[in-house]
Design an enzyme around this catalytic site. Structure first.
Site, short mmCIF file in Angstrom:
data_model
loop_
_atom_site.label_atom_id
_atom_site.label_comp_id
_atom_site.label_asym_id
_atom_site.label_seq_id
_atom_site.Cartn_x
_atom_site.Cartn_y
_atom_site.Cartn_z
CG HIS A 98 -5.10 -13.95 5.76
ND1 HIS A 98 -6.30 -14.97 5.84
CD2 HIS A 98 -5.53 -12.86 6.37
CE1 HIS A 98 -6.62 -14.20 5.74
NE2 HIS A 98 -7.17 -12.82 6.02
CG ASP A 134 -12.97 -12.32 -26.19
OD1 ASP A 134 -12.20 -11.53 -24.79
OD2 ASP A 134 -12.63 -13.32 -26.59
CD1 TRP A 154 -1.70 -5.47 5.61
CD2 TRP A 154 -1.55 -5.29 3.47
NE1 TRP A 154 -2.39 -4.58 5.41
CE2 TRP A 154 -2.28 -3.74 3.50
CE3 TRP A 154 -1.01 -5.13 1.95
CZ2 TRP A 154 -3.17 -3.11 3.06
CZ3 TRP A 154 -2.18 -3.86 1.31
CH2 TRP A 154 -2.76 -2.99 1.65
CB SER A 175 -0.90 -9.15 -13.36
OG SER A 175 -2.49 -9.61 -12.48
CB SER A 176 -3.31 -5.41 -11.67
OG SER A 176 -3.32 -6.07 -10.10
CG HIS A 189 -8.08 5.08 1.20
ND1 HIS A 189 -7.88 4.74 2.74
CD2 HIS A 189 -8.72 5.79 0.76
CE1 HIS A 189 -9.25 4.40 2.79
NE2 HIS A 189 -9.49 5.69 1.67
CD GLU A 203 -5.19 -2.97 -3.32
OE1 GLU A 203 -4.68 -2.26 -5.02
OE2 GLU A 203 -5.46 -4.30 -3.57
CE1 TYR A 205 -14.10 3.79 -0.64
CE2 TYR A 205 -11.92 4.75 -0.05
CZ TYR A 205 -13.02 4.88 -0.31
OH TYR A 205 -12.98 5.06 1.25
CB SER A 218 -25.34 -1.28 -8.25
OG SER A 218 -25.22 -0.24 -7.16
CG HIS A 230 -7.93 8.03 6.69
ND1 HIS A 230 -8.82 8.23 5.53
CD2 HIS A 230 -7.32 7.02 6.34
CE1 HIS A 230 -8.54 7.29 5.01
NE2 HIS A 230 -8.47 6.09 5.41
CG HIS A 231 -4.33 3.72 6.23
ND1 HIS A 231 -4.64 2.72 5.71
CD2 HIS A 231 -5.56 4.63 4.96
CE1 HIS A 231 -6.25 2.44 5.76
NE2 HIS A 231 -5.97 3.73 4.36
CB THR A 286 -20.05 6.00 1.16
OG1 THR A 286 -18.89 6.40 0.94
CG2 THR A 286 -20.46 4.27 1.62
CE LYS A 290 -21.00 3.86 -5.26
NZ LYS A 290 -21.77 3.55 -5.99
NE ARG A 312 -3.65 -4.67 12.45
CZ ARG A 312 -4.17 -3.60 10.53
NH1 ARG A 312 -3.96 -2.43 10.96
NH2 ARG A 312 -3.81 -4.68 9.82
#
Lengths: 524, 375
Positions: free
Chosen positions: A76, A105, A141, A168-169, A252, A254, A256, A267, A301-302, A327, A330, A449
């Site tokens: 998932h 293009d 994951w 690809s990315s 991390h 990722e 963002y 915006s 922090h993870h 943040t 924003k 979890r």
């Protein structure tokens, strides 16, 4: 300034039928392919979420065995992150960046084609692991060793598909950067670019910086498993925690990568429907850049519970708390933009406002998680699950849906059904909160979890959460219906579509010509 | 018209309420973090409430402004949009004020963190080892050592029996600690990463192979506290609970004495020769608690994931190979090394059981002394 010209109609010749889509190098065709692919993956990943919520509806094991449950949570996440949200943003980049900067293009059309066509193969490989001996990957994951080493035959396929997604990315990101840097219309200076373009430019640099790191990490897993290396094997002198450091150095930023463009989208939408310019354009650009910079120095922090030295924990706690500042800038900007505007609430605006509120709730729980001494309690509980679903579902996914409603009339030339759009928004907003808000309580009450079964004290909120989950899942079928119905037909959209819309894309006809701007527009 | 509408809404609401009532009569709705029973857990709780209140405060201001704007500044009320934008003063203000709030929160957080990480001057040290999927406890100071596994019967998990009060949060042998003593845990793991967490004690720490992590707690109230593994560790991650029983000094001493007595009895049991029936009976017990999770109670395993022991190459092959595999495990797979998890008696019994159950009928008997020799 409209550039609907007829003399270059021969440029629009292209194969028809299936080959049009296989061989296309057109940014709009590729954007459409990305959109449809991400919608498909959203439904596949969503179906897995339904399995998870069905099993968690009641205590006890009812539908699936624990190993398969773990496969579902793992798949998932991989599918939603790499298959649904990231390609959806690439879809938007393809469709919008050339139109927003006044280019015909993308800069590298063949690479564009390739970067899309890798994805169906990557995900076919990943999904095929469901039928392999030993089952699909079930180690999360995050692929932490040593657990991931216990994956069955699926292991090399997992790694190979992650490599393909990364390639690809990276190609997509290169294309975005080259296009933005080289193909802006005359007069379109960097500080005149729409914020969506800015956020994609910054994200593209994040992608190029971090995807190779992920590729390196999973390659080390591969050699640990098949070539007797011991990068992460403690018994061989390696270090299992090192994987987590490398993974989150990718992971991390990722996070963002999955949200910065959403900031850009919101915006664009809010000023349109408030009929008022964005409050602080340049501070929005600087805030995005600061968040991107900070994302590289907060990864641990993870990992507050892995046993870092005190000074390490303090550094990562302070750095993480600091993210709240840009943040906050924003969020304050969006609110000030609405202030004393003349607002109307069409579906895109509803999704944008929903985004601001619910993303901020996710931001608050993020700030709470940043506090290391309390994170020892929150870590790896449903509180974390609630947090990242608030930022990713009501954050990223809501922004993507808002963007779809906002630009779909431009893309297709047809207005969507406003009544159904609003119904979709309200059903989604109510059900998503029934789904995820109680998970905060579950986490605080002590539910870890990634467990297929739980003690009876957690039964009440799990039941509510599951009901919300099923409702949210069903509601998204409505979204699919609205999108396809709009593609097929509907009320004719005007070129500007929205009364308050500004920007080059709204100067093109709806739908826009095959090659967006054959002659570059002049930006004053 | 309005009355019928209200009536219909009420009926629907009652229906929904009845649905919830019927299925979750016994369910609780815990909302918040526990205050816990240790100085650390209280500190975490206070800090949690502080940040929560700050967040709610900021939320009220920001969302309040937004909702006022949504209600008042809408086109349908005929307002003209103001065109103001860019104000350096405002931008600086809303950068500095949040920063100061953050500093205000970082100070107590730093203090708490420093206290939590101070594991010095402990009264008692216990080594905690995470295994797939049970916990091992070794009292470093007095040699007590045991394994603690899930005690919830399979029938409850598969909904064939009623779930009891502590469903999934009950173990065969809890960790016992004295109250008001600083207990230091030395946490590691044998196979994959686990995490040791009891919410009431206020701290969680990963158990990582090759690492020894430290954490401490001082329980201030005698009682039973429950938690579970908090890091995904494979199939039965949701089924490795932790139970800590905090006892008064006298009760704790009594418990220590009992454990030492049992250890002596075990030692004697390992010296003598066991009969076939004794080994089979003990072996079945050990098998069901340590092996059946993967290889299944009927010995048939799970094709593709966990090999069958019924008629398996190892269980019907040479005895020495079988003992060695159980002792040392199989690296790179879920097959754990049981040398440190099970005693000589238990290992001898389980190997004997596996070689004679489910029609394997090798007739082999393994004695505790055989296992000792093979270690």
């Amino acid at each position: 300034m409209s550039t609907a010209t007829t003399h270059d109609a021969h440029h629009e010749e292209h194969p028809s039928g299936l080959m049009r889509w296989v061989t296309t190098t057109n940014h709009k065709d590729i954007g459409t392919l990305y959109l449809l692919f991400s919608l498909l993956m959203f439904l596949v990943g969503g179906a897995m979420a339904m399995v998870i919520r069905a099993e968690l509806f009641e205590p006890g094991l009812q539908f699936v065995e624990p190993q398969f449950f773990n496969s579902m949570t793992t798949m998932h996440a991989l599918i939603m992150i790499f298959g649904a949200v990231m390609p959806a943003f690439v879809c938007l980049a393809n469709w919008l960046i050339p139109m927003m900067i006044g280019a015909p293009d993308m800069a590298l059309p063949r690479m564009n084609n390739w970067s899309f066509w890798i994805l169906p193969f990557a995900f076919a490989i990943l999904l095929s692991t469901l039928f392999m001996e030993g089952g699909a990957p079930a180690g999360g994951w995050t692929m932490y060793p040593p657990l991931v080493m216990q994956t069955g035959n699926a292991f090399p396929f997992l790694i190979f598909s992650v490599h393909l997604m990364g390639i690809s990315s990276i190609m997509g990101a290169i294309n975005v950067i080259v296009t933005i840097v080289n193909m802006r219309a005359p007069g379109m200076t960097m500080m005149k670019m729409p914020l969506f373009v800015w956020t994609w430019l910054i994200t593209a640099y994040l992608l190029i910086a971090t995807m190779p790191v992920l590729a390196g990490a999973v390659t080390m897993l591969l050699t640990d498993r098949f070539f007797d290396t011991s990068f992460f094997n403690a018994a061989g002198g390696g270090d299992p925690v090192m994987f987590q450091h490398i993974f989150w150095f990718f992971g991390h930023p990722e996070v963002y990568i999955l949200i910065l463009q959403a900031f850009g989208i919101v915006s664009q939408i809010i000023p349109t429907f408030a009929r008022k310019p964005l409050f602080g354009y340049s501070s929005m650009v600087y805030a995005t850049a600061s968040i991107a910079f900070l994302s590289f120095i907060v990864w641990a922090h993870h990992m507050f519970t892995v046993g870092m030295p005190l000074t390490g924990e303090l550094f990562f706690m302070y750095a993480t708390m600091l993210i709240a500042v840009p943040t906050g800038v924003k969020v304050f900007n969006w609110v000030s933009t609405m202030w004393r505007g003349a607002m109307t609430f069409e579906t895109p605006m509803l999704f944008a406002i929903g985004f601001v509120i619910m993303f901020t709730i996710g931001g608050f729980s993020g700030l709470m998680l940043a506090m290391a001494p309390v994170d020892f309690q929150y870590h790896d509980t449903y509180f974390v699950v609630a947090h990242f679903h608030y930022v990713l579902v009501t954050g990223a996914v809501f922004a993507i849906m808002g963007a779809t409603y906002y630009w779909l009339p431009k893309w297709t030339g047809h207005m969507y059904n406003e009544k159904l759009g609003k119904l979709h928004f309200w059903l989604s907003t109510i059900s998503v909160n029934v789904l995820f808000f109680p998970q905060h309580f579950l986490g605080l009450a002590g539910m870890p979890r990634r467990i297929p079964d739980y003690s009876v004290q957690f039964a009440g909120f799990n039941e509510i959460s599951s009901i919300g989950g099923f409702a949210f899942g069903l509601t998204q079928l409505l979204f699919v219906y609205i999108v396809f119905k709009t593609i097929k037909g509907g009320e004719k959209a005007t070129d500007q579509v929205w009364e308050g819309a500004h920007g080059l894309e709204w100067t093109l006809p709806s739908p826009p010509p095959y090659h967006s701007f054959s002659t570059a527009p002049e930006v004053k | 018209m309005l009355v019928t509408k209200t009536k219909r809404a009420l009926t629907a609401a009652a229906g929904i309420a009845a649905l919830f009532g019927a299925t979750s009569a016994a369910a609780e709705y815990g909302l918040n973090l526990t205050t816990g029973v240790t100085p650390i857990s209280r500190e975490a709780y206070d800090l949690h409430m502080l940040i929560l209140e700050v967040c709610i405060g900021i939320g009220v201001v920001v969302f309040g402004a937004m909702f006022i704007s949504i209600i008042k500044h809408r086109k349908s009320r005929g307002v003209q949009p103001s065109q103001f934008h860019e104000s350096t003063t405002v931008e600086i203000l809303w950068t500095i004020i949040p920063f100061l709030i953050l500093v205000g929160m970082a100070i107590p957080a730093t203090k708490a963190l420093v206290a939590m990480e101070d594991t010095s001057n402990a009264d008692l040290s216990i080594k905690v080892t995470g295994y797939q999927w049970r916990w091992g406890y070794d009292y470093v100071d007095n040699g007590i050592s045991f394994i603690s596994s899930l005690a919830t019967p399979k029938d409850q998990i598969y909904n064939k029996a009623k779930k009891d009060e502590h469903y999934l949060l009950e173990v065969d042998k809890p960790l016992v600690v004295p109250v008001n003593k600083k207990v230091r845990l030395l946490i590691t793991a044998n196979d994959v990463i686990h995490a040791w967490w009891v919410p009431a004690l206020g701290m969680k720490k990963d158990a990582i192979p090759g690492y020894i992590n430290e954490m401490w707690f001082k329980v201030e109230k005698a009682g039973t506290y429950r938690g579970q593994c908090a890091e995904l560790c494979g199939k039965d991650h949701g089924f490795m609970p932790i139970v800590v029983v905090a006892k008064d000094e006298a009760d704790y001493e009594k418990w220590v004495a009992e454990q030492k007595g049992e250890a002596k009895a075990d030692e004697q049991a390992a010296q003598r020769t066991w009969s076939r029936d004794e080994l089979m009976a003990r072996g079945e017990k050990v098998y069901n608690s340590s092996c059946a999770a993967c290889h299944q109670a009927n010995g048939e395993g799970v094709p593709g994931a966990f090999p069958a022991l019924k008629g398996g190459a190892v269980t019907t092959g040479p005895v020495a190979g079988h003992i060695s595999l159980v002792l040392n495990g199989k690296p790179g797979t879920a097959m754990a090394a049981f040398a440190n998890q099970l005693s000589d008696v238990e290992l001898a019994a389980v190997v004997t059981y596996e070689r004679n159950a489910w029609g394997n009928d090798t007739g082999d008997m393994v004695q505790p002394s055989d296992v000792k020799a093979a270690r």
